[in-house]
Enzyme design. Structure first.
Site, PDB file in Angstrom:
ATOM      1  N   CYS A   2      15.960   0.114  11.447  1.00  0.00           N
ATOM      2  CA  CYS A   2      16.797   0.638  12.409  1.00  0.00           C
ATOM      3  C   CYS A   2      16.852   2.171  12.606  1.00  0.00           C
ATOM      4  O   CYS A   2      16.333   2.770  11.417  1.00  0.00           O
ATOM      5  CB  CYS A   2      18.030   0.349  12.208  1.00  0.00           C
ATOM      6  N   ARG A  27       9.618   2.207  14.774  1.00  0.00           N
ATOM      7  CA  ARG A  27       9.930   1.570  13.532  1.00  0.00           C
ATOM      8  C   ARG A  27      10.323   0.032  13.756  1.00  0.00           C
ATOM      9  O   ARG A  27      10.605  -0.598  12.869  1.00  0.00           O
ATOM     10  CB  ARG A  27      11.409   2.157  13.233  1.00  0.00           C
ATOM     11  N   TRP A  74      17.511  -3.298  14.179  1.00  0.00           N
ATOM     12  CA  TRP A  74      16.736  -4.518  13.795  1.00  0.00           C
ATOM     13  C   TRP A  74      17.642  -5.150  13.094  1.00  0.00           C
ATOM     14  O   TRP A  74      17.962  -5.082  12.020  1.00  0.00           O
ATOM     15  CB  TRP A  74      15.532  -4.047  12.948  1.00  0.00           C
ATOM     16  N   ASN A 100      22.620   2.085   9.230  1.00  0.00           N
ATOM     17  CA  ASN A 100      21.292   1.412   8.571  1.00  0.00           C
ATOM     18  C   ASN A 100      21.599   0.870   7.170  1.00  0.00           C
ATOM     19  O   ASN A 100      22.086   1.609   6.575  1.00  0.00           O
ATOM     20  CB  ASN A 100      20.028   2.235   8.702  1.00  0.00           C
ATOM     21  N   GLY A 101      21.295  -0.294   6.765  1.00  0.00           N
ATOM     22  CA  GLY A 101      21.260  -0.689   5.544  1.00  0.00           C
ATOM     23  C   GLY A 101      22.034  -1.953   5.460  1.00  0.00           C
ATOM     24  O   GLY A 101      22.240  -2.453   6.497  1.00  0.00           O
ATOM     25  N   GLU A 465      -6.286  -6.318   2.290  1.00  0.00           N
ATOM     26  CA  GLU A 465      -5.664  -5.305   3.160  1.00  0.00           C
ATOM     27  C   GLU A 465      -6.032  -5.748   4.606  1.00  0.00           C
ATOM     28  O   GLU A 465      -5.507  -5.649   5.522  1.00  0.00           O
ATOM     29  CB  GLU A 465      -5.876  -3.953   2.866  1.00  0.00           C
ATOM     30  N   LYS A 469      -4.087  -6.830   7.866  1.00  0.00           N
ATOM     31  CA  LYS A 469      -4.021  -6.282   9.363  1.00  0.00           C
ATOM     32  C   LYS A 469      -3.904  -7.160  10.137  1.00  0.00           C
ATOM     33  O   LYS A 469      -3.402  -7.152  11.295  1.00  0.00           O
ATOM     34  CB  LYS A 469      -5.218  -5.203   9.159  1.00  0.00           C
ATOM     35  N   GLU A 472      -0.776  -9.409  10.771  1.00  0.00           N
ATOM     36  CA  GLU A 472       0.315  -8.366  11.242  1.00  0.00           C
ATOM     37  C   GLU A 472       0.221  -8.366  12.752  1.00  0.00           C
ATOM     38  O   GLU A 472       1.384  -8.167  13.410  1.00  0.00           O
ATOM     39  CB  GLU A 472       0.230  -7.063  10.473  1.00  0.00           C
ATOM     40  N   HIS A 488     -12.107 -23.156  -6.352  1.00  0.00           N
ATOM     41  CA  HIS A 488     -10.857 -23.282  -7.235  1.00  0.00           C
ATOM     42  C   HIS A 488      -9.754 -24.247  -6.043  1.00  0.00           C
ATOM     43  O   HIS A 488      -8.677 -24.237  -6.356  1.00  0.00           O
ATOM     44  CB  HIS A 488     -10.405 -22.275  -8.075  1.00  0.00           C
ATOM     45  N   LYS A 585       8.668  -0.350  10.593  1.00  0.00           N
ATOM     46  CA  LYS A 585       7.780   0.615   9.924  1.00  0.00           C
ATOM     47  C   LYS A 585       8.269   0.846   8.373  1.00  0.00           C
ATOM     48  O   LYS A 585       7.412   1.014   7.628  1.00  0.00           O
ATOM     49  CB  LYS A 585       7.739   2.116  10.628  1.00  0.00           C
TER      50      LYS A 585
HETATM   51  C1  AGP Z   1       1.535  -2.367   6.427  1.00  0.00           C
HETATM   52  O1  AGP Z   1       0.817  -2.549   7.509  1.00  0.00           O
HETATM   53  C2  AGP Z   1       2.969  -3.098   6.375  1.00  0.00           C
HETATM   54  N1  AGP Z   1       3.439  -3.195   7.607  1.00  0.00           N
HETATM   55  C3  AGP Z   1       3.619  -3.175   5.087  1.00  0.00           C
HETATM   56  O2  AGP Z   1       3.081  -4.251   4.196  1.00  0.00           O
HETATM   57  C4  AGP Z   1       3.656  -1.804   4.400  1.00  0.00           C
HETATM   58  O3  AGP Z   1       2.639  -1.434   3.941  1.00  0.00           O
HETATM   59  C5  AGP Z   1       4.851  -2.055   3.346  1.00  0.00           C
HETATM   60  O4  AGP Z   1       6.107  -2.497   3.865  1.00  0.00           O
HETATM   61  C6  AGP Z   1       5.141  -0.986   2.071  1.00  0.00           C
HETATM   62  O5  AGP Z   1       5.594   0.092   3.049  1.00  0.00           O
HETATM   63  P1  AGP Z   1       5.365   1.591   2.459  1.00  0.00           P
HETATM   64  O6  AGP Z   1       4.132   2.038   2.359  1.00  0.00           O
HETATM   65  O7  AGP Z   1       6.360   2.520   3.499  1.00  0.00           O
HETATM   66  O8  AGP Z   1       6.404   1.598   0.839  1.00  0.00           O
END
Ligand code: AGP
Length: 590
Positions: A2, A27, A74, A100-101, A465, A469, A472, A488, A585
């Site tokens: 948020c 975000r 959010w 937020n939180g 990674e 990507k 996501e 396996h 984010k």
């Molecule tokens: C990355 O594309 C992601 N959206 C997510 O995995 C991110 O890397 C993860 O939430 C950790 O975030 P940070 O690096 O801000 O701690």
């Protein structure tokens, strides 16, 4: 997650808040709102949807006054809808709260307030804060002192995490408080003050900030601020000036931030490789049991650090932030916490646990003044500028650059450091060469539904990674495996034309990679191979020629075309790579 923005001063608060919230849209959010006061009364507009749509429907700028706060939500408690959007208010609609939180004791507090006759209109945990303040003010003459003390005692009853902004009708100050969630104060040039959950929201107005400590409560008026620490005593917090400019958070002619952020990596890498890692070297040099904690993409960068440290015969284990509590031994003496945002709740809770048990914490982050940087004993900044696309691209390679520099400085590996210094220009050359072929490949691949990414050794975190990507932003199914693991189990999922993307550089691991690729090919899979070796490239139905780099740099090099692949496939599929569904984010809840 948020976003919060607040303003008090000579401008129209709604204008500042709308602009600020639009800067933190990246975000991720599902609803938004704001409350503005003209010093006498207060009005609120909020609704579900994107800021521009809510603005078109309700006109935020019709809220007149110089004091206000706004929020992009959010959802955590209750679905996205108008009544769950922030700001939340009390029964009399005189107290507006953005948050937020997660307030962990909200159920108990709600039940208590309901018994006293309070009527709740939302499913959120936030709303209780407004009712608590209303309850505290009952029977008291409204004055600045009584309002401050009502805010203070209400906040003292909250358990959990919060960044709170509070506006009370008729009160000429804004109140804010933070615990386990980011909140910063911005100082304007003349008689105006700001606050926000993220510096990016305020860069259009100021680059002078004051960071609140855990448990701080603050009151802002146009002329300045008063801060009290958790024990109620007046506090002074040091100012911070940042170099980030609003232009750094612009698309610079690209359709999406993600593409801009992928293509600017030669520049951001140059900034990251010049990081000063001396404090990190000092901490790690004496460490007997170092550990690495991080989440998501940052965890994959952490796996690369684990690998490099192991090669130096330093036993280091990488843990997911959310799993650290189950796996730690208590013997870890230095914990390296990696987080682009520096606000990831899972990583922070691992850090707090490690600190409690006596470990020193070394942070690697992009955000100056983030919670992680402030709780760590030393911080290495990746300095890649604001990353606006929700998914990590340049922050991943920035983390890797700092990790290489740290590891090579630790082992006085001069050759490695020289190779690292040459990376930015090599990356530029490679990007120029692969850009078009990857674009073409993306057109073909966007018709497929399932993907496998395979590699070996230090290439494996890169495969993880690359798969992350892809899923996501395309929402397609992708899995990454250490290539030897396929046989396996997962090999049973291979059938005609399933794309298997092989990160297969030349070197000692190449012969085994080739066998694994053949195993897949024999089951009908379509092999897409990335390699610097002609023979290996010839194993693929599609291939992408890569320049030769030392084995250590495989994750840094090979991830770039795979970031581009995910980006262009997303465009082919008509999806938004900057704001993928359900993602935020920085993930500030556990
Ligand atoms: C990355 O594309 C992601 N959206 C997510 O995995 C991110 O890397 C993860 O939430 C950790 O975030 P940070 O690096 O801000 O701690």
């Amino acid at each position: 997650m948020c976003g919060i923005v607040g303003y008090i001063g000579h401008r129209q608060a709604a204008e500042v808040i709308l602009h600020g919230l639009s800067q933190v849209e990246y975000r991720g959010y599902d609803s938004a709102g704001m409350a503005v006061s003209d010093g006498r009364g207060m009005r609120i507009i909020k609704d579900v949807g994107k800021l521009r749509d809510i603005h078109a429907k309700h006109n935020f700028l019709s809220l007149e006054g110089g004091i206000g706060l706004g929020h992009t939500r959010w959802s955590t408690h209750g679905p996205p809808c108008e009544r769950n959007a922030h700001p939340h208010y009390d029964c009399s609609k005189k107290v507006a709260v953005v948050h937020n939180g997660i307030i962990e004791n909200s159920r108990a507090l709600k039940a208590e307030l309901e018994k006293k006759g309070h009527k709740f209109t939302s499913d959120t945990d936030t709303e209780i804060v407004a009712h608590l303040i209303e309850e505290e003010l009952k029977g008291k003459k409204s004055s600045s002192d009584s309002i401050l003390s009502a805010v203070r005692s209400s906040i003292s009853r909250l358990e959990g995490a919060y960044a709170l902004g509070i506006l009370v009708s008729g009160e000429p100050r804004l109140f804010l408080a933070r615990r386990h969630a980011p909140l910063i104060i911005g100082k304007g040039k003349k008689e105006e003050m700001f606050f926000a959950s993220d510096m990016a929201a305020l860069l259009g107005y100021t680059r002078d900030f004051v960071l609140l400590n855990e448990g701080d409560l603050a009151a802002l008026d146009a002329k300045g601020m008063q801060i009290w620490s958790a024990d109620g005593s007046p506090a002074v917090r040091s100012p911070l000036h940042v170099d980030w400019t609003p232009q750094m958070a612009q698309k610079m002619g690209h359709d999406y931030f993600m593409l801009k952020e992928i293509l600017e990596q030669p520049l951001t890498l140059a900034a990251a490789v010049s990081a000063d890692v001396a404090d990190g070297v000092k901490l790690l040099a004496g460490a007997k049991r170092p550990a690495v904690v991080a989440c998501g993409t940052s965890y994959y960068a952490g796996l690369v650090l684990q690998y490099l440290l192991h090669r130096q015969k330093r036993t280091a284990s990488a843990y997911l932030g959310s799993e650290y509590a189950s796996w730690h031994t208590g013997a870890e003496d230095v914990v390296v916490a990696i987080s682009q945002s520096g606000e990831t709740a899972d990583t922070l809770s691992a850090v707090r646990l490690a600190k409690k048990e006596g470990a020193k914490v070394l942070a690697i982050t992009n955000v100056v003044g983030s919670t992680l940087s402030r709780e760590a004993d030393a911080t290495l900044y990746i300095s890649v500028g604001p990353e606006v696309g929700v998914v990590a691209t340049k922050t991943f390679t920035g983390q890797l650059a700092v990790i290489y520099k740290l590891a090579y400085s630790l082992s006085s590996n001069k050759k490695g450091l020289e190779e690292l210094a040459a990376m930015p220009s090599q990356v530029q050359q490679m990007l120029d060469e692969v850009h078009e072929p990857v674009h073409h490949l993306a057109k073909l691949m966007s018709k497929r539904k399932n993907f496998f990414f395979i590699s070996r050794g230090i290439g494996w975190p890169c495969a993880l990674e690359a798969a992350l990507k892809l899923k996501e932003i395309t929402y397609l199914h992708a899995e990454a495996y250490a290539a030897g693991e396929l046989k396996h189990g997962p090999i049973s999922m291979l059938e005609d034309k399933v794309p298997v993307i092989a990160i297969a550089p030349s070197g000692a691991l190449a012969p085994k990679m080739e066998s694994n690729m053949r195993e897949c090919h024999a089951r009908g899979a379509s092999i897409i191979v990335l390699s610097d070796d002609k023979t290996i490239l010839s194993e693929g139905e599609h291939s992408l020629a890569m320049p030769k780099v030392s084995e250590d740099f495989v994750p840094l090099f090979y991830i770039l075309p795979l970031q581009l692949l995910a980006y262009y496939m997303t465009i082919e599929l008509g999806r938004d790579p900057d704001q993928p569904r359900n993602l935020a984010k920085s993930v500030t809840v556990e």
